[in-house]
Design an enzyme around this catalytic site. Structure first.
Site, PDB file in Angstrom:
ATOM      1  N   HIS A 162      -8.945  -0.245   2.791  1.00  0.00           N
ATOM      2  CA  HIS A 162      -9.664   0.270   3.923  1.00  0.00           C
ATOM      3  C   HIS A 162     -10.871  -0.553   4.159  1.00  0.00           C
ATOM      4  O   HIS A 162     -12.057   0.060   4.560  1.00  0.00           O
ATOM      5  CB  HIS A 162      -9.945   1.853   3.866  1.00  0.00           C
ATOM      6  CG  HIS A 162      -9.076   2.378   3.595  1.00  0.00           C
ATOM      7  ND1 HIS A 162      -7.775   2.996   4.237  1.00  0.00           N
ATOM      8  CD2 HIS A 162      -8.708   3.213   2.327  1.00  0.00           C
ATOM      9  CE1 HIS A 162      -7.074   3.862   3.733  1.00  0.00           C
ATOM     10  NE2 HIS A 162      -7.431   3.790   2.658  1.00  0.00           N
ATOM     11  N   GLU A 216       2.610   3.734  -4.219  1.00  0.00           N
ATOM     12  CA  GLU A 216       2.083   2.417  -4.404  1.00  0.00           C
ATOM     13  C   GLU A 216       3.064   1.483  -5.196  1.00  0.00           C
ATOM     14  O   GLU A 216       3.351   0.289  -5.058  1.00  0.00           O
ATOM     15  CB  GLU A 216       0.801   2.683  -5.470  1.00  0.00           C
ATOM     16  CG  GLU A 216      -0.182   2.972  -4.529  1.00  0.00           C
ATOM     17  CD  GLU A 216      -1.027   2.367  -3.588  1.00  0.00           C
ATOM     18  OE1 GLU A 216      -0.623   1.138  -3.344  1.00  0.00           O
ATOM     19  OE2 GLU A 216      -1.978   2.831  -3.204  1.00  0.00           O
ATOM     20  N   ASP A 272      -4.210  -2.506  -3.197  1.00  0.00           N
ATOM     21  CA  ASP A 272      -5.547  -1.598  -3.293  1.00  0.00           C
ATOM     22  C   ASP A 272      -5.266  -0.642  -4.222  1.00  0.00           C
ATOM     23  O   ASP A 272      -6.251   0.204  -4.422  1.00  0.00           O
ATOM     24  CB  ASP A 272      -6.139  -1.341  -2.066  1.00  0.00           C
ATOM     25  CG  ASP A 272      -5.108  -0.044  -1.584  1.00  0.00           C
ATOM     26  OD1 ASP A 272      -4.162   0.311  -2.082  1.00  0.00           O
ATOM     27  OD2 ASP A 272      -5.283   0.340  -0.151  1.00  0.00           O
ATOM     28  N   ASP A 292       0.643  -1.366   0.161  1.00  0.00           N
ATOM     29  CA  ASP A 292      -0.016   0.022   0.048  1.00  0.00           C
ATOM     30  C   ASP A 292       0.703   1.161  -0.090  1.00  0.00           C
ATOM     31  O   ASP A 292       1.946   1.159   0.567  1.00  0.00           O
ATOM     32  CB  ASP A 292      -0.950  -0.034   1.340  1.00  0.00           C
ATOM     33  CG  ASP A 292      -2.133   1.009   1.009  1.00  0.00           C
ATOM     34  OD1 ASP A 292      -2.363   1.264   0.013  1.00  0.00           O
ATOM     35  OD2 ASP A 292      -2.558   1.541   2.058  1.00  0.00           O
ATOM     36  N   GLY A 293       0.333   2.405  -0.521  1.00  0.00           N
ATOM     37  CA  GLY A 293       0.958   3.531  -0.637  1.00  0.00           C
ATOM     38  C   GLY A 293      -0.042   4.575   0.010  1.00  0.00           C
ATOM     39  O   GLY A 293      -1.264   4.359  -0.046  1.00  0.00           O
ATOM     40  N   ASP A 336      -1.566  -0.386   5.059  1.00  0.00           N
ATOM     41  CA  ASP A 336      -2.065   0.914   5.337  1.00  0.00           C
ATOM     42  C   ASP A 336      -1.559   1.862   6.589  1.00  0.00           C
ATOM     43  O   ASP A 336      -1.066   3.104   6.519  1.00  0.00           O
ATOM     44  CB  ASP A 336      -3.641   1.022   5.215  1.00  0.00           C
ATOM     45  CG  ASP A 336      -4.075   2.627   5.359  1.00  0.00           C
ATOM     46  OD1 ASP A 336      -3.727   3.150   4.220  1.00  0.00           O
ATOM     47  OD2 ASP A 336      -4.799   2.627   6.077  1.00  0.00           O
TER      48      ASP A 336
END
Length: 154
Positions: free
Chosen positions: A125, A49, A71, A11-12, A135
């Site tokens: 999320h 990302e 994501d 994740d970024g 995250d």
């Protein structure tokens, strides 16, 4: 000899776009889990990302079979919908002009050639514990980079 099977979640995060950013990753091999994170003072969400994917794949010591969960539709679609191959064929251009983040895409290409990577998009999320952990790692890295960039401005 068959390749080792590894799961990677990435994740970024970015505050402002561009702005301070962070990335996080969880690498799972058997019963072993490794968390990675980092960031930059001025970057974009898409760069974070991509850097999360690249950096985590770079940590693998040998060719592996990788199930990678992200994501980021930007990253997943570039691979799964063939955008990356098309960009390369067209000399890193697309219908709207030049491809962004070419420096990172060109770092990712040899890693995809080395490892057998399948990309799966997951809703961010939501209820995926490893995506949520990524995250958290990305946000912590982003916050520490925001603090650094604020100090640099003084």
């Amino acid at each position: 000899m068959s390749m080792k099977k590894v799961q990677i979640y990435t994740d970024g995060a970015c505050s402002g776009n561009p702005g301070p950013g962070g990335w996080g990753a969880v690498l799972i091999y058997g019963d072993n889990k490794k968390e990675l994170s980092g960031g930059e003072a001025v970057t974009t969400n898409n760069r974070m990302e991509l850097i999360s994917v690249i950096t985590t794949l770079e940590t693998l010591r040998e060719p592996c079979e990788v199930d990678l969960y992200t994501d980021s539709q930007y990253v997943a679609n570039a691979i799964n919908l063939g955008w990356l191959e098309s960009w390369q064929r067209r000399g890193w251009t697309r219908k709207g002009g030049d491809v962004k983040n070419v420096d990172l895409w060109t770092k990712l290409v040899p890693l995809l050639e080395m490892h057998a990577v399948s990309f799966t998009w997951v809703k961010g999320h939501a209820d995926n514990e490893y995506n949520n952990r990524c995250d958290e790692l990305a946000v912590m890295a982003r916050q520490s980079n925001a603090a650094i960039s604020t100090q640099d401005d003084i």
